[in-house]
Design a protein around this motif. Sequence first.
Motif, PDB file in Angstrom:
ATOM      1  N   VAL A 169       0.753  -1.051   0.009  1.00 18.09           N
ATOM      2  CA  VAL A 169       0.003   0.043  -0.041  1.00 18.09           C
ATOM      3  C   VAL A 169       1.006   1.231   0.123  1.00 18.09           C
ATOM      4  CG1 VAL A 169      -1.845   1.307   1.297  1.00 18.09           C
ATOM      5  CG2 VAL A 169      -1.780  -1.449   1.362  1.00 18.09           C
ATOM      6  N   ASP A 170       1.782   1.147   0.947  1.00 14.45           N
ATOM      7  CA  ASP A 170       2.974   2.232   0.734  1.00 14.45           C
ATOM      8  C   ASP A 170       4.408   1.460   1.578  1.00 14.45           C
ATOM      9  OD1 ASP A 170       2.547   2.174   3.803  1.00 14.45           O
ATOM     10  OD2 ASP A 170       0.918   3.776   3.629  1.00 14.45           O
ATOM     11  N   CYS A 206      -6.089 -12.153  -7.147  1.00 16.65           N
ATOM     12  CA  CYS A 206      -5.274 -11.096  -7.262  1.00 16.65           C
ATOM     13  C   CYS A 206      -5.250  -9.910  -6.428  1.00 16.65           C
ATOM     14  CB  CYS A 206      -4.824 -11.043  -8.614  1.00 16.65           C
ATOM     15  SG  CYS A 206      -6.077 -10.576  -9.687  1.00 16.65           S
ATOM     16  N   VAL A 207      -4.369  -9.136  -6.335  1.00 18.04           N
ATOM     17  CA  VAL A 207      -4.405  -7.943  -5.522  1.00 18.04           C
ATOM     18  C   VAL A 207      -3.624  -6.854  -6.185  1.00 18.04           C
ATOM     19  CG1 VAL A 207      -4.089  -6.592  -3.379  1.00 18.04           C
ATOM     20  CG2 VAL A 207      -5.269  -9.241  -3.462  1.00 18.04           C
ATOM     21  N   SER A 208      -4.045  -5.764  -6.211  1.00 15.79           N
ATOM     22  CA  SER A 208      -2.819  -4.665  -6.586  1.00 15.79           C
ATOM     23  C   SER A 208      -3.494  -3.294  -6.248  1.00 15.79           C
ATOM     24  CB  SER A 208      -3.277  -4.437  -8.475  1.00 15.79           C
ATOM     25  OG  SER A 208      -2.414  -3.246  -8.923  1.00 15.79           O
ATOM     26  N   CYS A 209      -2.350  -2.504  -5.642  1.00 17.30           N
ATOM     27  CA  CYS A 209      -2.773  -1.260  -4.973  1.00 17.30           C
ATOM     28  C   CYS A 209      -2.297  -0.207  -5.906  1.00 17.30           C
ATOM     29  CB  CYS A 209      -1.846  -1.435  -3.583  1.00 17.30           C
ATOM     30  SG  CYS A 209      -2.347  -2.196  -2.317  1.00 17.30           S
ATOM     31  N   SER A 210      -2.717   0.945  -5.812  1.00 17.82           N
ATOM     32  CA  SER A 210      -2.434   2.254  -6.401  1.00 17.82           C
ATOM     33  C   SER A 210      -2.021   3.209  -5.256  1.00 17.82           C
ATOM     34  CB  SER A 210      -3.470   2.969  -6.925  1.00 17.82           C
ATOM     35  OG  SER A 210      -3.099   4.054  -7.479  1.00 17.82           O
ATOM     36  N   ARG A 211      -0.664   3.468  -5.399  1.00 19.18           N
ATOM     37  CA  ARG A 211      -0.150   4.477  -4.251  1.00 19.18           C
ATOM     38  C   ARG A 211      -0.441   5.799  -4.640  1.00 19.18           C
ATOM     39  NH1 ARG A 211       6.009   3.065  -2.085  1.00 19.18           N
ATOM     40  NH2 ARG A 211       5.743   0.952  -1.874  1.00 19.18           N
ATOM     41  N   LEU A 268     -11.489  -1.451  -2.813  1.00 18.41           N
ATOM     42  CA  LEU A 268     -11.398  -1.120  -1.331  1.00 18.41           C
ATOM     43  C   LEU A 268     -10.766   0.202  -1.113  1.00 18.41           C
ATOM     44  CD1 LEU A 268     -10.690  -4.218   0.805  1.00 18.41           C
ATOM     45  CD2 LEU A 268     -12.806  -3.652  -0.155  1.00 18.41           C
ATOM     46  N   ASP A 269     -10.949   1.176  -0.214  1.00 17.36           N
ATOM     47  CA  ASP A 269     -10.143   2.208   0.157  1.00 17.36           C
ATOM     48  C   ASP A 269      -9.115   1.863   1.248  1.00 17.36           C
ATOM     49  OD1 ASP A 269     -11.290   2.293   2.927  1.00 17.36           O
ATOM     50  OD2 ASP A 269     -12.690   3.748   2.170  1.00 17.36           O
ATOM     51  N   SER A 270      -8.294   2.779   1.757  1.00 16.02           N
ATOM     52  CA  SER A 270      -7.321   2.088   2.603  1.00 16.02           C
ATOM     53  C   SER A 270      -7.555   1.778   3.836  1.00 16.02           C
ATOM     54  CB  SER A 270      -5.973   3.359   2.510  1.00 16.02           C
ATOM     55  OG  SER A 270      -6.735   4.519   3.149  1.00 16.02           O
ATOM     56  N   ASN A 271      -8.998   2.156   4.268  1.00 23.04           N
ATOM     57  CA  ASN A 271      -9.517   1.499   5.416  1.00 23.04           C
ATOM     58  C   ASN A 271     -10.153   0.326   5.301  1.00 23.04           C
ATOM     59  OD1 ASN A 271      -8.662   3.934   7.084  1.00 23.04           O
ATOM     60  ND2 ASN A 271     -10.233   5.179   5.995  1.00 23.04           N
ATOM     61  N   PRO A 294      -0.038   4.484 -13.819  1.00 23.33           N
ATOM     62  CA  PRO A 294       0.718   4.969 -12.909  1.00 23.33           C
ATOM     63  C   PRO A 294       0.325   6.146 -12.021  1.00 23.33           C
ATOM     64  CG  PRO A 294       2.179   4.701 -14.863  1.00 23.33           C
ATOM     65  CD  PRO A 294       0.490   4.377 -15.283  1.00 23.33           C
ATOM     66  N   ASN A 295      -0.675   6.975 -12.682  1.00 22.87           N
ATOM     67  CA  ASN A 295      -1.086   7.907 -11.965  1.00 22.87           C
ATOM     68  C   ASN A 295      -2.273   7.441 -11.109  1.00 22.87           C
ATOM     69  OD1 ASN A 295      -3.095   7.617 -13.874  1.00 22.87           O
ATOM     70  ND2 ASN A 295      -2.788   9.648 -15.024  1.00 22.87           N
ATOM     71  N   GLY A 296      -2.755   6.392 -11.206  1.00 21.19           N
ATOM     72  CA  GLY A 296      -3.868   5.966 -10.449  1.00 21.19           C
ATOM     73  C   GLY A 296      -5.542   6.084 -11.015  1.00 21.19           C
ATOM     74  N   GLU A 297      -5.255   6.613 -12.324  1.00 21.40           N
ATOM     75  CA  GLU A 297      -6.467   7.205 -12.700  1.00 21.40           C
ATOM     76  C   GLU A 297      -7.441   6.278 -13.454  1.00 21.40           C
ATOM     77  OE1 GLU A 297      -8.131  10.287 -12.300  1.00 21.40           O
ATOM     78  OE2 GLU A 297      -6.532  10.577 -10.917  1.00 21.40           O
ATOM     79  N   ARG A 298      -6.530   5.095 -13.958  1.00 24.00           N
ATOM     80  CA  ARG A 298      -7.337   3.957 -14.692  1.00 24.00           C
ATOM     81  C   ARG A 298      -6.700   2.588 -13.903  1.00 24.00           C
ATOM     82  NH1 ARG A 298      -8.976   5.858 -20.271  1.00 24.00           N
ATOM     83  NH2 ARG A 298      -9.356   8.087 -20.333  1.00 24.00           N
ATOM     84  N   LEU A 299      -7.889   1.750 -14.133  1.00 27.27           N
ATOM     85  CA  LEU A 299      -7.428   0.097 -13.865  1.00 27.27           C
ATOM     86  C   LEU A 299      -7.867  -0.473 -15.305  1.00 27.27           C
ATOM     87  CD1 LEU A 299      -6.937  -1.739 -11.592  1.00 27.27           C
ATOM     88  CD2 LEU A 299      -9.550  -1.823 -11.149  1.00 27.27           C
TER      89      LEU A 299
END
Length: 220
Positions: A28-29, A62-67, A83-86, A106-111
Amino acid sequence: VILDEKGKVIFKQEYSRSYEFAEGVDWVDDNKVVFGTFKTIFMIDIRGKEIWHKKIEHPIECVSCSRSNKLIAIGCADCVVILDSNGNIRWSYEVQGDVKVIAWSPNGERLIVASMGKSTGGIYAFSKDGRLLWRFSLSKELQGRPIHISWGLLGNYVLLIYGLKVELRNKDGKLIKVLYHVPYKTEKGKRYILDWIVGGALSPSKIKMVLILHNYSEGL
């Protein structure tokens, strides 16, 4: 198990055999990790302390996080869940087949989500708030084949690697070019592929790619 940059184990924990673990794990970070079991997603810190866990209705693949936007994408059987970080569900979307690959821009705008099944499968692109931007179904020869996704550094291009061929598309899903197709031979009227693409990546700046090929023969 969590290792530091020198390979030293800083955390190790055994979980109950009642958990059937999925392959999904991501950062996540720099201080937090998420990973999935059969139907439960966990977030822990780098010392192994559990921050939260959440039950998911569908088996996790599978799992993938956007920083960039702190969102967690979970690929499941027949759907993708965000999910959000909570640990709160932000949105979900049903797809055809099991979600085996997910990749944030990379900018977290698209998945981008790749789903696969024995007789179905497709590529889906979403905005970070869950809007379906584009999608297409996989052709019969690509169904059930491994898929890899690689974004360019700026998120303007995406490389879709299907095992048999490589496509370069822009962020809106438009096909720019088929960059590579595995060679094949024909014997007695039947085609046989000679290589198998098992991985690849798009270069950060210019449109270049690296592919990993496995010498392989299979009838089509």
